[in-house]
Design an enzyme around this catalytic site. Sequence first.
Site, PDB file in Angstrom:
ATOM      1  N   HIS A 154       0.823  -1.221   0.000  1.00  0.00           N
ATOM      2  CA  HIS A 154       0.000   0.000   0.000  1.00  0.00           C
ATOM      3  C   HIS A 154       0.851   1.263   0.000  1.00  0.00           C
ATOM      4  CE1 HIS A 154      -4.002  -1.917   0.780  1.00  0.00           C
ATOM      5  NE2 HIS A 154      -3.196  -2.918   1.090  1.00  0.00           N
ATOM      6  N   ASP A 358       3.378   9.646  -0.915  1.00  0.00           N
ATOM      7  CA  ASP A 358       2.255   8.819  -0.462  1.00  0.00           C
ATOM      8  C   ASP A 358       2.042   7.690  -1.455  1.00  0.00           C
ATOM      9  OD1 ASP A 358       0.038   7.982   1.016  1.00  0.00           O
ATOM     10  OD2 ASP A 358      -0.680  10.034   1.299  1.00  0.00           O
TER      11      ASP A 358
HETATM   12  P1  ADP Z   1      -3.068   6.404   5.110  1.00  0.00           P
HETATM   13  O1  ADP Z   1      -3.420   5.011   4.681  1.00  0.00           O
HETATM   14  O2  ADP Z   1      -1.627   6.726   5.004  1.00  0.00           O
HETATM   15  O3  ADP Z   1      -3.603   6.757   6.457  1.00  0.00           O
HETATM   16  P2  ADP Z   1      -5.016   7.363   3.107  1.00  0.00           P
HETATM   17  O4  ADP Z   1      -5.399   8.757   2.750  1.00  0.00           O
HETATM   18  O5  ADP Z   1      -4.744   6.478   1.957  1.00  0.00           O
HETATM   19  O6  ADP Z   1      -3.780   7.453   4.115  1.00  0.00           O
HETATM   20  O7  ADP Z   1      -6.182   6.681   3.929  1.00  0.00           O
HETATM   21  C1  ADP Z   1      -6.687   7.244   5.115  1.00  0.00           C
HETATM   22  C2  ADP Z   1      -8.055   6.657   5.390  1.00  0.00           C
HETATM   23  O8  ADP Z   1      -8.392   6.847   6.760  1.00  0.00           O
HETATM   24  C3  ADP Z   1      -9.165   7.336   4.583  1.00  0.00           C
HETATM   25  O9  ADP Z   1     -10.054   6.366   4.121  1.00  0.00           O
HETATM   26  C4  ADP Z   1      -9.823   8.255   5.607  1.00  0.00           C
HETATM   27  O10 ADP Z   1     -11.180   8.524   5.366  1.00  0.00           O
HETATM   28  C5  ADP Z   1      -9.686   7.424   6.853  1.00  0.00           C
HETATM   29  N1  ADP Z   1      -9.805   8.252   8.048  1.00  0.00           N
HETATM   30  C6  ADP Z   1      -9.460   9.502   8.199  1.00  0.00           C
HETATM   31  N2  ADP Z   1      -9.771   9.962   9.419  1.00  0.00           N
HETATM   32  C7  ADP Z   1     -10.314   8.953  10.054  1.00  0.00           C
HETATM   33  C8  ADP Z   1     -10.830   8.790  11.347  1.00  0.00           C
HETATM   34  N3  ADP Z   1     -10.834   9.757  12.211  1.00  0.00           N
HETATM   35  N4  ADP Z   1     -11.310   7.577  11.672  1.00  0.00           N
HETATM   36  C9  ADP Z   1     -11.292   6.561  10.772  1.00  0.00           C
HETATM   37  N5  ADP Z   1     -10.812   6.671   9.530  1.00  0.00           N
HETATM   38  C10 ADP Z   1     -10.325   7.843   9.173  1.00  0.00           C
HETATM   39  O1  F6P Z   2      -1.839   2.763   4.155  1.00  0.00           O
HETATM   40  C1  F6P Z   2      -0.737   2.493   4.915  1.00  0.00           C
HETATM   41  C2  F6P Z   2      -1.076   2.078   6.333  1.00  0.00           C
HETATM   42  O2  F6P Z   2       0.089   1.768   7.019  1.00  0.00           O
HETATM   43  C3  F6P Z   2      -1.983   0.881   6.459  1.00  0.00           C
HETATM   44  O3  F6P Z   2      -1.327  -0.346   6.322  1.00  0.00           O
HETATM   45  C4  F6P Z   2      -2.485   1.116   7.832  1.00  0.00           C
HETATM   46  O4  F6P Z   2      -3.604   0.388   8.208  1.00  0.00           O
HETATM   47  C5  F6P Z   2      -2.714   2.616   7.840  1.00  0.00           C
HETATM   48  O5  F6P Z   2      -1.686   3.125   7.037  1.00  0.00           O
HETATM   49  C6  F6P Z   2      -2.728   3.220   9.235  1.00  0.00           C
HETATM   50  O6  F6P Z   2      -1.560   2.900   9.942  1.00  0.00           O
HETATM   51  P1  F6P Z   2      -1.536   2.039  11.283  1.00  0.00           P
HETATM   52  O7  F6P Z   2      -2.235   0.737  10.987  1.00  0.00           O
HETATM   53  O8  F6P Z   2      -0.100   1.872  11.622  1.00  0.00           O
HETATM   54  O9  F6P Z   2      -2.286   2.830  12.292  1.00  0.00           O
END
Ligand code: ADP
Ligand code: F6P
Length: 450
Positions: A154, A358
């Site tokens: 990812h 990212d």
């Molecule tokens: P990463 O995987 O690095 O966190 P992404 O932007 O790909 O970044 O994915 C983040 C995901 O987490 C999105 O689907 C977003 O809606 C979700 N997200 C953001 N804030 C919250 C929250 N407070 N609780 C649960 N999910 C959240």
């Molecule tokens: O998208 C990358 C990622 O590391 C996922 O594997 C993971 O679930 C998410 O970001 C949030 O990170 P973590 O699981 O360490 O809280």
Amino acid sequence: MSQDLIVVSNRLPAGDTPSGGLVVALDATLKREGGLWLGAAAEPEEYETDDLMSLPAEGYEKKAFRLNQQEYDRYYLGYANSVLWPLCHRRTDLLAIDRAFAETYVAVNRRIARHIAQAAGPDSLIWVQDYHFLPLAYELRKLGVQARIGFFLHIPFPSLSLLEALPEREIFHDWIAAFDLVGLQTRADVARCLELFRHHPRGEILLDGRVKHGDSVFSLRAFPIGIDTQGFADAAARSDGPSETRFGPGDTYLIGVDRLDYSKGLPNRFTAFGRYLDTREDKTKRPSFLQIAPPSRQEVPAYRETRLQLEAIAGRVNGENARLDWTPITYIHRAFRRADLPALYRMADVGLVTPLVDGMNLVAKEYVAAQDPDDPGVLILSRMAGAAEDMTEALLVNPFDIDEMAEAIATALNMPLAERRRRHAALLEVVRDSDVATWTERFMDCLRRA
Ligand code: ADP
Ligand code: F6P
């Protein structure tokens, strides 16, 4: 009895109602096909036996492997999040190289491999998610598992030169090559992976595009991940948003939603918003900026450092600009209700997604899906996000260039309706194309054929 499908991911959905695109898609696939979903237990515990814990799930088995405190510190916080994460996000200055991290990471993967070997038969499909499990197929092969094993990363695939900083760089090749199918987010990731193996004395790119490394051959493809597009759009159209808020339909505001992570470029984004305020021509315009940044991996020192930077910049920008009836930056660093996001995205005039690096960035896709097509907001997107490879109708910015980001904010806030509609329609098509249900099917189809 062996399982037809085994999915492994570090995080399992909390409770029985999955939320979040990937988790929803995997849950739906497992419900349809049956199988086993294996992930880490929610909390570390000093376990005595290493039995898996069964968790409630409908139509399939969901099980957790245990981690004691030391394993959590070395496998999750250590190797995964203080070595592989900074490496893949091009922050070699933050690498915490430690033999004990690597040893525990491999030991945890070996332990999980033993559990999977018991559940897998020759016709099982095993789908491994993300950088927590790079050695899993290699360990499974050592146990004699013949089943097809797919891997999806990812986060960005590291370049040849970055990998020089990893003490395990040699075996890293063997870890990757032990999978039958390796899925990456973007074409640029695939190019980096090909370069790595092309440069290795035992590596060779075959005529059919597959990669040979010693005796192993694997398929390699980009599968850009997406979201539940329609579900997200419906949720945004249905909800009025949180009841008590200064961020409603009549307010002009920009929105950012990111885990508080140094890769997300938050300090530069806050600074760019401040620069925009300093340089805007019409000082009677008072847009606000709502940044939701839930805490993440707080035990890792670099995350605490980013938090301090943000507090300083938000304090300075607000101190210099706030009026009795206007606070420019609203910065929320707490857990946040996910159900409130779709409406907040929809009502926002601008979505700010400006990571320094990212893998994909799903927030960019969620922001687009949530918009009202008749009066959509504008997405400002970092060129360094995987999402930028296809979402070219966003206002693409260099997240290191504060002036460019400040100018993009001005352009977005002044963009005529016709241009907003045109850009949004093109972006929505891209988001629909990469829908997470299609993504799952594409990967599984390829794995079946691998
Ligand atoms: P990463 O995987 O690095 O966190 P992404 O932007 O790909 O970044 O994915 C983040 C995901 O987490 C999105 O689907 C977003 O809606 C979700 N997200 C953001 N804030 C919250 C929250 N407070 N609780 C649960 N999910 C959240
Ligand atoms: O998208 C990358 C990622 O590391 C996922 O594997 C993971 O679930 C998410 O970001 C949030 O990170 P973590 O699981 O360490 O809280």
